[in-house]
Design an enzyme around this catalytic site. Structure first.
Site, PDB file in Angstrom:
ATOM      1  N   GLY A 175    -149.140   9.212 -21.762  1.00 33.70           N
ATOM      2  CA  GLY A 175    -149.393   8.554 -23.063  1.00 33.70           C
ATOM      3  C   GLY A 175    -149.477   7.090 -23.081  1.00 33.70           C
ATOM      4  O   GLY A 175    -149.652   6.378 -24.502  1.00 33.70           O
ATOM      5  N   ASN A 225    -155.795  12.677 -21.628  1.00 34.70           N
ATOM      6  CA  ASN A 225    -155.766  13.440 -22.954  1.00 34.70           C
ATOM      7  C   ASN A 225    -155.751  12.148 -24.244  1.00 34.70           C
ATOM      8  O   ASN A 225    -156.507  12.102 -24.701  1.00 34.70           O
ATOM      9  CB  ASN A 225    -154.535  14.190 -22.954  1.00 34.70           C
ATOM     10  CG  ASN A 225    -154.716  15.223 -24.058  1.00 34.70           C
ATOM     11  OD1 ASN A 225    -155.084  14.909 -25.062  1.00 34.70           O
ATOM     12  ND2 ASN A 225    -153.844  16.328 -24.254  1.00 34.70           N
ATOM     13  N   THR A 226    -154.546  11.684 -24.119  1.00 33.51           N
ATOM     14  CA  THR A 226    -154.446  10.651 -25.217  1.00 33.51           C
ATOM     15  C   THR A 226    -155.365   9.506 -25.618  1.00 33.51           C
ATOM     16  O   THR A 226    -155.804   9.416 -26.803  1.00 33.51           O
ATOM     17  CB  THR A 226    -152.960   9.920 -24.907  1.00 33.51           C
ATOM     18  OG1 THR A 226    -152.190  10.923 -24.922  1.00 33.51           O
ATOM     19  CG2 THR A 226    -152.393   9.242 -26.289  1.00 33.51           C
ATOM     20  N   ALA A 281    -152.319  10.918 -15.945  1.00 31.13           N
ATOM     21  CA  ALA A 281    -151.534  10.217 -16.856  1.00 31.13           C
ATOM     22  C   ALA A 281    -151.592   8.882 -16.867  1.00 31.13           C
ATOM     23  O   ALA A 281    -151.790   8.292 -15.713  1.00 31.13           O
ATOM     24  CB  ALA A 281    -149.992  10.842 -16.865  1.00 31.13           C
ATOM     25  N   GLY A 282    -151.366   8.050 -17.824  1.00 36.28           N
ATOM     26  CA  GLY A 282    -151.364   6.841 -18.209  1.00 36.28           C
ATOM     27  C   GLY A 282    -152.769   6.056 -18.306  1.00 36.28           C
ATOM     28  O   GLY A 282    -152.582   4.952 -18.471  1.00 36.28           O
ATOM     29  N   LYS A 333    -151.390  23.730 -13.608  1.00 27.83           N
ATOM     30  CA  LYS A 333    -151.136  22.255 -13.689  1.00 27.83           C
ATOM     31  C   LYS A 333    -149.606  22.289 -13.718  1.00 27.83           C
ATOM     32  O   LYS A 333    -149.082  22.560 -14.839  1.00 27.83           O
ATOM     33  CB  LYS A 333    -151.740  21.401 -14.612  1.00 27.83           C
ATOM     34  CG  LYS A 333    -151.118  19.930 -14.564  1.00 27.83           C
ATOM     35  CD  LYS A 333    -151.497  18.755 -15.440  1.00 27.83           C
ATOM     36  CE  LYS A 333    -150.433  18.037 -15.899  1.00 27.83           C
ATOM     37  NZ  LYS A 333    -150.760  16.978 -16.849  1.00 27.83           N
TER      38      LYS A 333
END
Lengths: 262, 340
Positions: A156, A205-206, A183-184, A95
């Site tokens: 995040g 992830n977050t 993301a986001g 990635k």
């Protein structure tokens, strides 16, 4: 089923491995979500192979590993990190993340295209973290990428899909390229929304790692992704302004509409 | 927890004079055992990651990411340390966030308990030097902190004056030791016998400034880089600590240094003029669930995996270790396996 360089996951959730309360909770989240791919960062843990113990835990998850170049700001850093990842995890998947702006962690798309070209020429299968810019997307494909990963919102931030129009255009513009929103994402509904647009996968992830119960949240995301994908395949209706009754009114007694006096 | 039944004359050898080894030795000595401690380093703390600890006794704040046993077992730590080493400050913990990261404060509050939400005026009341800098915070009044270096030095001194023997520069093999019970408290050095153990690197700074005064640990929340500052006597401040999945015990990175100094500066610009007194790095021993474990193998009891909770959890773990040492039938909650 989308194919990511020949790999066709049943469950297209790409789960990040950072920020969990413990490796044990991370393992539980992977298990409960049924994710078949996890991403892992080498950048911060790279000191002289001293992160071996954590990497061993990642390998023990028994799922495919997509190493990332998180935190890299230059082409050289990203390429070196990718080469190290190939050694550590024995995979040619990477990635590719080249950060251009520290506050938003927005990708430096110019450097991204160049790094993608170098890595693809070196035999890597590149998953580029990019914006929803169509021209950049085309350049990445020219550079040898066979997957594109536009952002939903800054890394995040949990804001969901900031630019649904842009993401929808991207889907229409690249109908045959596997697309992953990376993301986001903050909520399962964000993931479902992307899948309903026809996206092929979600990388996050977050939103899982920082949830009160990461394993339960991971499962919620897997369910939302499945729902969104099934909805896309089932061809959703178009939104319209007028009401359209779903039960026929013919043959029923109804009052004539009142009209204003002439 | 009930105190273990005394067994005078029991010969106990403790390996490792970090916070866990010294706490275990203290508990065993109190039970009447003959205690000998072997430490590979030349003095207390020379080879121990506890030397670089923050010394926060903050069970509720740790609940933000730690699991339930940490919060519960950590609650007895302040009393234990006051009794055995003295020097515990019980001024609570202040948690603040810059206004743009207000959502981090909400998230922290949702994950924790035993705090009150306070406004800028109340923050200024607690910490006058932070007046006007933060408009919202969380105050955990029931928490405390200590100076970890003073605390383990005091434990070692009291052990010796109460009859224990501490051998420094003494690297030993467990199998060579003659003792009824061996407590293996070597931290990360026990990796060869505890294969699940991994290191989580931490980096910290000691700064000195007389321009700013704090009375309690302050945690500065940030979505990427949450850090804390713990005041110590004589204008010293401990700024910590990074958390990196790595067993490396040395070498601070420029990035970590930037993050630590950035946090200090964000808390108060006066830290820009502070003297950098010390840069510290070591690796915390942790098991995959980041919870501590007692592992009993015959006459050896391994006490390990206290992760970032060395001072918070070593009192409870030492009491369980003593219970396990004195009673072969004991099964305290963190006892992990009984493999021979």
């Amino acid at each position: 089923m989308a194919s990511f360089y020949g790999f066709e996951p049943q469950n297209p959730l790409f789960l990040g491995t950072a920020q969990y309360p413990s490796p044990a909770i991370l393992a539980e989240a992977v298990k409960r979500s049924g994710a078949e791919v996890v991403t892992v960062s080498l950048r911060r843990e790279s000191a002289g192979g001293a992160g071996q113990a954590f990497w061993a835990l990642i390998r023990e998850l028994g799922v495919k590993v997509l190493p990332n170049t998180a935190g890299c700001h230059t082409i050289k850093e990203a390429v070196t990190t990718a080469q190290m990842a190939r050694e550590v995890f024995g995979t040619d998947w990477i990635k590719l993340e080249v950060i251009g702006e520290d506050d938003t962690l927005q990708p430096d798309v110019i450097a991204l295209v160049e790094a993608a070209r170098i890595l693809a020429d070196d035999g890597f299968k590149v998953f580029p973290y990019t914006t929803e810019d169509l021209v950049v997307g085309g350049r990445l494909l020219d550079a040898g990428c066979e997957v594109l990963m536009p952002w939903g919102a800054p890394i995040g931030s949990g804001r969901g899909l900031n630019n649904p129009y842009g993401l929808r255009s991207m889907r229409q513009h690249f109908p045959d390229t596997p697309l992953v929103v990376d993301a986001g994402i903050g909520l399962p509904s964000h993931a479902a929304q992307a899948m309903e647009m026809g996206y092929d996968g979600i990388l996050l992830n977050t939103a899982v790692a920082k949830a009160g119960d990461p394993a339960a949240m991971a499962e919620a995301f897997a369910l939302a992704i499945r729902a969104g994908r099934q909805a896309f395949a089932a061809q959703p209706i178009e939104a319209r302004d007028m009401a359209a009754p779903s039960t026929p009114v013919m043959g029923k007694a109804f009052l004539a509409r009142k009209t204003a006096p002439a | 927890m009930t105190a273990a039944r005394p067994r005078p004359g029991l010969k106990v050898t403790v390996v490792g004079a970090g916070v866990v080894g010294l706490a275990c030795a203290t508990e065993l000595l109190a039970c009447g055992a003959e205690v000998t401690v072997h430490e590979r380093g030349p003095r207390v703390g020379a080879e121990a990651c506890s030397w670089y600890a923050g010394g926060m006794l903050a069970p509720w704040c740790e609940g933000e990411s730690a699991e339930e046993p940490v919060i519960r077992l950590g609650q007895r730590a302040a009393d234990w340390w006051e009794h055995h080493a003295g020097g515990v400050d019980r001024n609570g913990t202040l948690v603040v966030a810059p206004s743009r990261d207000r959502s981090e404060l909400r998230r922290f509050g949702q994950r924790t308990s035993h705090f009150e939400e306070i406004d800028g005026e109340a923050i200024a009341g607690l910490e006058p030097d932070l007046a006007g800098r933060f408009s919202r915070g969380l105050f955990f009044a029931g928490e405390g902190h200590l100076n970890p270096r003073k605390a383990i030095t005091a434990l070692a001194e009291r052990l010796v004056s109460n009859g224990a023997v501490i051998h420094f520069d003494s690297a030993v093999e467990l199998v060579d030791l003659e003792a009824d019970i061996i407590l293996d408290c070597r931290g990360l050095a026990a990796r060869e016998v505890l294969p699940d153990l991994r290191g989580v690197k931490g980096e910290m700074l000691l700064l000195r400034s007389h321009e700013i005064r704090l009375s309690r640990p302050v945690r500065l929340l940030h979505p990427r880089i949450p850090l804390y500052i713990v005041p110590r006597a004589d204008g010293l401040f401990m700024v910590g600590a990074t958390m990196i999945e790595s067993g490396e015990r040395s070498r601070i990175s420029a990035r970590a240094m930037l993050e630590l100094l950035g946090a200090a500066y964000a808390l108060h610009p006066a830290f820009a003029e502070a003297e950098v007194v010390e840069i510290g790095t070591d690796a915390r021993p942790a098991f995959p669930d980041n919870l501590p474990r007692l592992t009993r193998r015959g006459r050896v009891i391994h006490v390990n995996g206290l992760y970032r909770h060395g001072f918070l959890l070593s009192p409870a773990m030492a009491q369980m270790a003593a219970e396990t040492a004195l009673n072969p039938q004991a099964t305290p909650e963190m006892l992990h396996d009984l493999a021979a």
